[in-house]
Design an enzyme around this catalytic site. Structure first.
Site, short mmCIF file in Angstrom:
data_model
loop_
_atom_site.label_atom_id
_atom_site.label_comp_id
_atom_site.label_asym_id
_atom_site.label_seq_id
_atom_site.Cartn_x
_atom_site.Cartn_y
_atom_site.Cartn_z
N TRP A 157 0.75 -1.16 -0.02
CA TRP A 157 -0.18 -0.09 -0.13
C TRP A 157 0.81 1.10 -0.10
CZ3 TRP A 157 1.85 2.71 4.21
CH2 TRP A 157 1.94 2.29 5.44
N ASN A 158 2.13 1.25 0.22
CA ASN A 158 3.01 2.46 0.51
C ASN A 158 3.51 3.09 -0.68
OD1 ASN A 158 4.76 0.31 0.00
ND2 ASN A 158 6.38 1.25 1.36
N LYS A 181 -2.40 -8.84 -7.35
CA LYS A 181 -3.03 -8.83 -6.02
C LYS A 181 -2.53 -7.53 -5.33
CE LYS A 181 -5.57 -9.37 -2.32
NZ LYS A 181 -5.44 -8.01 -1.68
N PRO A 182 -3.20 -6.26 -5.43
CA PRO A 182 -2.84 -5.17 -4.69
C PRO A 182 -3.39 -5.08 -3.03
CG PRO A 182 -4.77 -4.48 -5.90
CD PRO A 182 -4.54 -6.03 -6.10
N ALA A 183 -2.83 -4.38 -2.27
CA ALA A 183 -3.23 -4.18 -1.08
C ALA A 183 -4.63 -3.87 -1.26
CB ALA A 183 -2.20 -3.18 -0.33
N GLY A 234 6.71 -6.59 0.62
CA GLY A 234 6.06 -6.36 1.72
C GLY A 234 6.80 -6.59 3.03
N SER A 235 6.24 -7.28 4.03
CA SER A 235 7.14 -7.52 5.41
C SER A 235 7.84 -8.93 5.10
CB SER A 235 6.27 -7.58 6.40
OG SER A 235 5.29 -8.63 6.48
N GLU A 256 11.22 -8.48 -2.02
CA GLU A 256 11.57 -7.27 -1.66
C GLU A 256 11.08 -7.03 -0.13
OE1 GLU A 256 11.56 -3.83 -0.33
OE2 GLU A 256 10.65 -3.09 -2.25
N CYS A 290 10.23 1.38 2.61
CA CYS A 290 11.32 0.11 3.09
C CYS A 290 12.60 0.87 3.12
CB CYS A 290 10.99 -0.99 2.07
SG CYS A 290 11.16 -0.46 0.32
N GLU A 387 11.71 -2.04 12.24
CA GLU A 387 11.36 -0.93 11.29
C GLU A 387 10.07 -0.30 11.66
OE1 GLU A 387 10.79 -1.16 6.30
OE2 GLU A 387 10.15 -2.82 7.64
#
Length: 483
Positions: A157-158, A181-183, A234-235, A256, A290, A387
């Protein structure tokens, strides 16, 4: 959404096999504006059934798409690029509404996203093979590069647009098809770019955008035999899960993941330049990137001066709704992000850190948080190892090059790092010792479509952007010809 000139860009249906469709269950996911809390629309709450349909549609489109010449694909991608730029202000408005970042940042992201489409439209025509000199006079050895096949992409989403085109553009240029698949927080940018791809002439099934249940859709992506690659931003915890799930079908992966970027300011640095670099690296997108400067190490000789000047600069940042052209820091994405920032600040202060500005929710309410500076931070504090993903800048003293390099590397992450020094020898000596995939030297603006983006250690693997990013979507085939 009446302020949009082209209401067709604001799609509230998923895009599967060239059709705008609803969930079989008719269920919807509500999307809200993080700056106001107001509902701005909804998207289909899809699951495994729709994901299977999207993968099958993408697979059906694969043969004809990869059979096209690289030039033909480039022509379509170029049209997509031009349409993206033509509609940049419209998409930026959608992005600010659903993500919250200032409009100027959103417009910058749209142009950044478009740059990947343009770059890979051209680079796709330069996927070269080899002829290897034979060791046998009766044989010839030929190496070709072929598209991997169906690609599944899970995006965050960022950066809801750039993280899509950075994956989709090289995939399409290489001859692959893709399911995105977007957030759920930011689906409308993905649907808008899919609408423009449709207008550009991308054939049905080549690009699919599916919204809804992340776990159910992700399970199809990771276990489906027809999906040959999963690319995820993502995370790190989610990346570990996806990596395990992909093992059953031995897919190619590009991850990533999280970052814990150190920004090191040596005693001989250009202080004004370092302050501006730190402001950009820490507070862009309200600290929700990130590659954010998560830990700011400042040499003890200039620590007090840097802290004072940096704090004054931070105090001048204007917080507010991203639609206000004067705003520099928008809202955090949700309540969870605010709570995390609060807990990290509380922990740091309980262990000896001091607040010199910010530190609490902004008087504007909703998702707004004051830009914050903490001094006297040390490695015992959670904020050094976790983070942050918020507008909180921890300042840490150091004395020697050896000490700061050891501290900078003392993390499971290895995405980006930054150093400021006027000593050219030190620049390379330190950069070569930092265990990171990317190092900014007297610069924190390191992202670009022509350079490889990616990390090491538990920040993931694989590269996006540049010629190396294209290699991620092809497989090497060896042909042996007997004469």
């Amino acid at each position: 959404m009446q302020t949009l000139n082209d209401i067709n860009l604001f799609q509230q249906s998923a895009f599967i096999n060239g059709e705008w469709v609803e969930a079989q269950s008719k269920a919807r996911v509500i999307v809200t504006n993080p700056a106001t809390g107001e509902e701005i629309g909804s998207v289909p709450d899809m699951g495994s059934a729709e994901a299977l349909k999207a993968v099958d549609g993408s697979h059906d489109a694969l043969q004809s798409w990869k059979a096209m010449t690289a030039q033909a694909r480039a022509d379509i991608l170029t049209s997509w690029y031009k349409l993206t730029l033509d509609n940049a202000e419209e998409i930026a408005f959608i992005m600010t509404m659903e993500q919250g970042k200032p409009l100027a940042e959103a417009l910058g992201e749209v142009k950044y996203a478009a740059s990947f489409i343009q770059w890979f439209a051209e680079e796709g025509k330069r996927i070269y093979g080899d002829v290897i000199p034979s060791t046998n006079k009766d044989q010839r050895f030929i190496i070709t590069k072929e598209p991997l096949g169906v690609v599944a992409a899970i995006t965050p989403w960022n950066f809801p647009l750039a993280m899509i085109t950075r994956k989709a553009a090289p995939a399409l240029a290489a001859g692959c098809t893709i399911v995105i698949k977007p957030a759920n927080e930011t689906p409308f940018c993905a649907l808008a770019i899919a609408k423009l791809a449709e207008q550009a002439g991308v054939p049905a099934g080549v690009i699919n955008v599916i919204t809804g249940n992340s776990e159910a859709i992700g399970s199809v992506f990771t276990t489906h035999e027809k999906v040959k690659k999963l690319t995820f931003t993502g995370s790190t915890p989610i990346g570990r899960i996806l990596m395990q799930q992909c093992s059953s079908t031995v897919k190619k992966l590009a991850l990533e993941l999280g970052g814990n970027a150190p920004l090191i300011i040596f005693e001989d640095a250009d202080l004004d330049k370092a302050i501006q670099g730190a402001l950009f690296a820490k507070f862009r997108n309200a600290g929700q990137t990130c590659v954010c400067a998560n830990r700011i190490y400042v040499h003890k000789k200039i620590y007090s001066e840097f802290a004072a000047k940096f704090t004054e600069a931070v105090k001048s940042l204007k917080v507010g709704n991203g639609l206000d052209n004067q705003v520099q820091v928008g809202p955090l994405i949700n309540e969870k992000a605010i709570i995390k920032a609060e807990k990290l600040i509380e922990d740091a202060c309980s262990k000896g850190a001091s607040l010199v500005c910010g530190g609490k929710r902004h008087e504007l309410g909703n998702g707004f948080f004051e830009p914050t500076v903490l001094i006297d931070v040390d490695k015992s504090m959670d904020i050094v190892s976790e983070e942050i993903f918020g507008p909180v800048a921890p300042l840490i003293r150091f004395e020697s090059d050896k000490e700061v390099i050891e501290q900078a590397n003392d993390t499971i992450y290895g995405l980006a790092a930054y150093i400021y020094t006027e000593n050219i020898s030190r620049i390379f000596e330190v950069a070569e010792q930092l265990e990171y995939g990317m190092v900014g030297m007297n610069s924190t603006a390191i992202s670009n479509e022509v350079v490889p983006f990616g990390g090491v250690k538990q920040s993931g693997f694989g590269r996006e952007g540049s010629k190396y990013g294209l290699e991620e979507f092809v497989t090497t085939k060896y042909l042996c010809l007997e004469l």
